[in-house]
Design an enzyme around this catalytic site. Structure first.
Site, PDB file in Angstrom:
ATOM      1  CG  ASP A 406      -1.785   1.195   1.350  1.00 16.53           C
ATOM      2  OD1 ASP A 406      -2.635   1.383   0.461  1.00 16.53           O
ATOM      3  OD2 ASP A 406      -1.623   1.971   2.312  1.00 16.53           O
ATOM      4  CD  GLU A 459      -2.476   2.547  -3.391  1.00 21.92           C
ATOM      5  OE1 GLU A 459      -3.479   3.265  -3.545  1.00 21.92           O
ATOM      6  OE2 GLU A 459      -1.890   2.448  -2.312  1.00 21.92           O
TER       7      GLU A 459
END
Length: 723
Positions: A406, A459
């Site tokens: 993330d 990401e």
């Protein structure tokens, strides 16, 4: 024979003061057995709760210790040098016989401490935290925690009525590790570390290496030992030889708390999720963060326990069963991993030993301006070790098939969300976070070396070069957020206004092979006022349904792998509500049932047709037919494979009107089969029927030697296959 009523080899008053105040580096030097002369031991025990303490010798003799301090320090001399004694503790609730952890040797070896000190202990979870086991024939649990700045560490829990005074830990040399073996502590018991920080303040801290926790909002750590027996050996063997670059890969993203909220445990979710995902044909499930987090509203992205699955759905073995069940159904499991930041909760990682231990000490690097969280000190070897070990832990202990990392962009740039003067340049004066780059490279290299076939997905939303390159950051896939933004922006416009935005649709195909991409329609795109995929589509319900179908078919035809958030597979009308559930009842109605059927069909074709996945990350797998018809809002291209002669032509009409007799150039004359038509009645449409056989004539068009005329329904995608 009675024990000597006084301590024949007494500690100094200063040593006793430090022991009782908790500011002690080596309580074992004072407590437990100590030689005193040639033929006796002095035994000292710190039992604040006790009214009296006896020593029970190995030969059965029982000798009282003298209370030498009102705070509960007992001492006495016993005959012989046999250290295999036990303590009989007398208290208000009666008497109990316990082993003395202060007679035990350290449970960490020199090699472990050396590797921890250098930040190179890849299996950190096996030596730190709570380790149930046996020492010198005595069952119990070894506790260890890294707190180099602490002036003292105590252990409190169910086993001592949460009074840490009875269990001070010892510091093992200069490693910064504090350790204690506590006999009789069993799996399931709760505990915390009481840390006297470098600033002189006591803090009750959850174990950073805890493998289980209480259910939030409670936050104690829980001793855990897995008893799960895996049944996925065949899956793991296949995975080790997998080449994901050339394989079909489509991901169903799930938030466990709101997928089916009536299913309250990992075990209950396991069978339902495996059955559902198998029916839809997804190759993988991606679980939003399952590591323990105190604030449910963070959806798991503010982690406090990097080694513990959330207790909201059961114990860690429940999560193991969930992964195992998916593996046995032929479905891989990706887990969200959050190394970018962590919350400020005083009982968690922040200022763990009274210093900025896990976080960077300079707020220009250690505090996140957007999320109000703390940023890891990526330059500290032990912190990098902690994060890499956490990543390996989920792969080893939970058999995860990959990690989605993330917020990589926030890690890479020192000026991320910061104005001039609010960030600290690197040693070269630049904005790149060199320490974070080192961490990410090391993480990827270590994962790929240790677990062949496992995926690491970034990401990352910027143009950072080489995110998926071996000489770059080394990720396997990168989220193509540019594709997502451009495509949703285009399809969110009324069809009469799409001509001027045609470049938004074609632009991603100019950089589609710069990285190895995953196309994400994730949870972030259906929340916070953005609207669901259904709501983003203009028009009345039939047109919204047609728009969703066209979006999904275009996505599956586009170079790259696919990720779809739950609810998107049937055109969930409302935004995602983490406290609610998708409108599952709509899957029994048209057009939502039809959209669900379409997703299953897309996944079947994605698996069956090599042209859709063999050459995803190279231009050799893609050829334009027509990309410049902005007035007609038509996009047409070919997908190809290097090991299969079949050619797939993908034709999209994103306008609001039907194009009848639209001529398409093709590479081969002869028979072409309609293998997908989003306007088929099976999907809630009203037009073209799948399975129709069409014949291309040897009439050049679009620079191709053959062509055929198609009727293109409004807001539709058609796939034609030639073998």
């Amino acid at each position: 024979m009675d024990a000597h009523p006084t301590d024949a080899c007494p500690p100094t008053a200063e040593e006793v003061h430090r022991l009782l105040s908790g500011e002690v580096l080596d309580p074992h030097a004072l407590l437990g057995p100590h030689p005193c002369g040639d033929d006796s031991l002095v035994v000292r025990a710190l039992r604040p709760e006790a009214a009296a303490v006896d020593v029970l010798l190995a030969d059965g003799r029982r000798l009282p210790l003298a209370r030498v301090h009102p705070a509960g320090l007992y001492s006495g001399r016993v005959p012989g040098t046999d250290r295999r004694y036990r303590l009989v503790v007398h208290g208000p609730g009666g008497s109990r016989t316990v082993d003395d952890g202060y007679r035990m040797p350290p449970t960490l070896g020199e090699l472990d401490l050396h590797l921890i000190g250098e930040g190179r202990h890849r299996r950190l979870w096996e030596v730190l935290g709570a380790q149930p086991g046996t020492v010198d024939g005595v069952p119990g649990t070894a506790f260890a925690v890294w707190a180099p700045g602490a002036r003292g560490v105590q252990l409190s829990g169910d086993f001592n009525d949460w009074d840490g005074r009875a269990h001070p830990l010892r510091r093992l040399g200069g490693s910064g590790v504090w350790e204690l073996f506590v006999p009789q502590v069993r799996p399931g018991e709760r505990y915390r570390f009481e840390v006297l920080g470098a600033d002189g303040r006591w803090r009750a801290k959850a174990d950073p290496m805890a493998r289980a926790t209480e259910r939030p909002p409670a936050n104690a750590s829980v001793v855990h030992r897995s008893t799960y027996r895996w049944g996925d050996a065949e899956w793991l063997a296949r995975r080790a030889g997998a080449d994901h670059r050339r394989a079909p890969l489509s991901v169903y993203e799930v938030h466990l708390g709101s997928w089916r909220p009536e299913l309250t445990g990992y075990a209950e979710i396991a069978d339902e999720l495996a059955s559902y995902v198998t029916k839809l044909g997804f190759s993988h499930v991606q679980l939003m963060p399952v590591a323990e987090h105190p604030y449910t509203g963070s959806w798991g992205y503010q982690v406090t326990s990097y080694f513990a699955p959330t207790a909201r759905f059961g114990d860690p073995d429940g999560l193991r069963r969930l992964v195992d069940r998916l593996h046995q159904a032929g479905v891989g499991v990706l887990l969200d991993f959050v190394p970018a930041h962590f919350p400020r909760d005083d009982w968690a990682l922040g200022r763990f030993d009274g210093t900025a231990l896990y976080e960077h000490p300079d707020p220009r690097r250690g505090e996140h301006p957007d999320w109000g969280t703390l940023i890891f000190d990526f330059g500290r070897p032990q912190v990098r070790n902690f994060l890499i070990a956490a990543a390996l832990y989920w792969l080893e202990e939970f058999h995860a098939d990959g990690l989605r990392v993330d917020a990589v962009s926030s890690m890479l740039y020192l000026d991320y969300s910061r104005a001039d003067g609010q960030w600290l340049p690197n040693v070269h004066g630049g904005r790149e976070n060199l320490e974070a780059v080192r961490l990410l490279r090391e993480l990827n290299d270590t994962v790929h070396e240790s677990y062949p076939g496992v995926l690491v997905v970034a990401e990352e939303s910027t143009a950072w070069p080489g995110v998926t390159a071996p000489g770059g950051l080394g990720f396997d896939l990168k989220w193509n957020l540019g594709w997502m933004h451009d495509t949703l922006d285009y399809l969110g416009r009324d069809p009469v206004h799409r001509a001027g935005a045609h470049g938004r649709l074609t632009l991603p195909l100019h950089y589609a092979w710069d990285e190895r991409f995953l196309l994400p329609l994730s949870h972030d795109e259906v929340v916070h006022g953005k609207g669901s995929l259904w709501q983003r589509m203009p028009g009345d319900p039939p047109r919204k349904a047609a728009g969703v179908r066209a979006l999904l078919a275009h996505m599956w035809a586009h170079p790259g792998k696919q990720l779809l958030f739950m609810g998107g597979e049937f055109g969930q009308p409302a935004e995602w509500d983490a406290n609610g559930a998708p409108a599952w009842e709509l899957t029994r109605e048209e057009p939502h049932r039809g959209i669900q059927r379409l997703v299953a069909r897309l996944n079947r074709l994605h698996r069956r047709l090599p042209a859709l996945h063999r050459l995803d990350d190279t231009p050799a797998g893609f050829e334009w037919i027509a990309g410049d018809d902005e007035n007609g809002s038509v996009l047409a291209f070919l997908r190809l494979a290097d090991d299969d002669p079949a050619v797939l032509a993908c034709v999209a009409n994103f306008s609001g009107v039907e194009h009848r007799g639209y001529r398409i150039g093709l590479p081969n004359p002869g028979g072409w089969t309609v293998v997908l038509a989003t306007d088929d009645r099976a999907y809630g449409g009203a037009g073209r029927v799948e399975g129709a056989r069409l014949r291309a004539r040897p009439e050049p068009w679009h620079g191709r030697p053959a062509s055929l005329e198609l009727d293109l329904p409004a807001l539709s995608v058609t796939w034609l296959l030639h073998r």
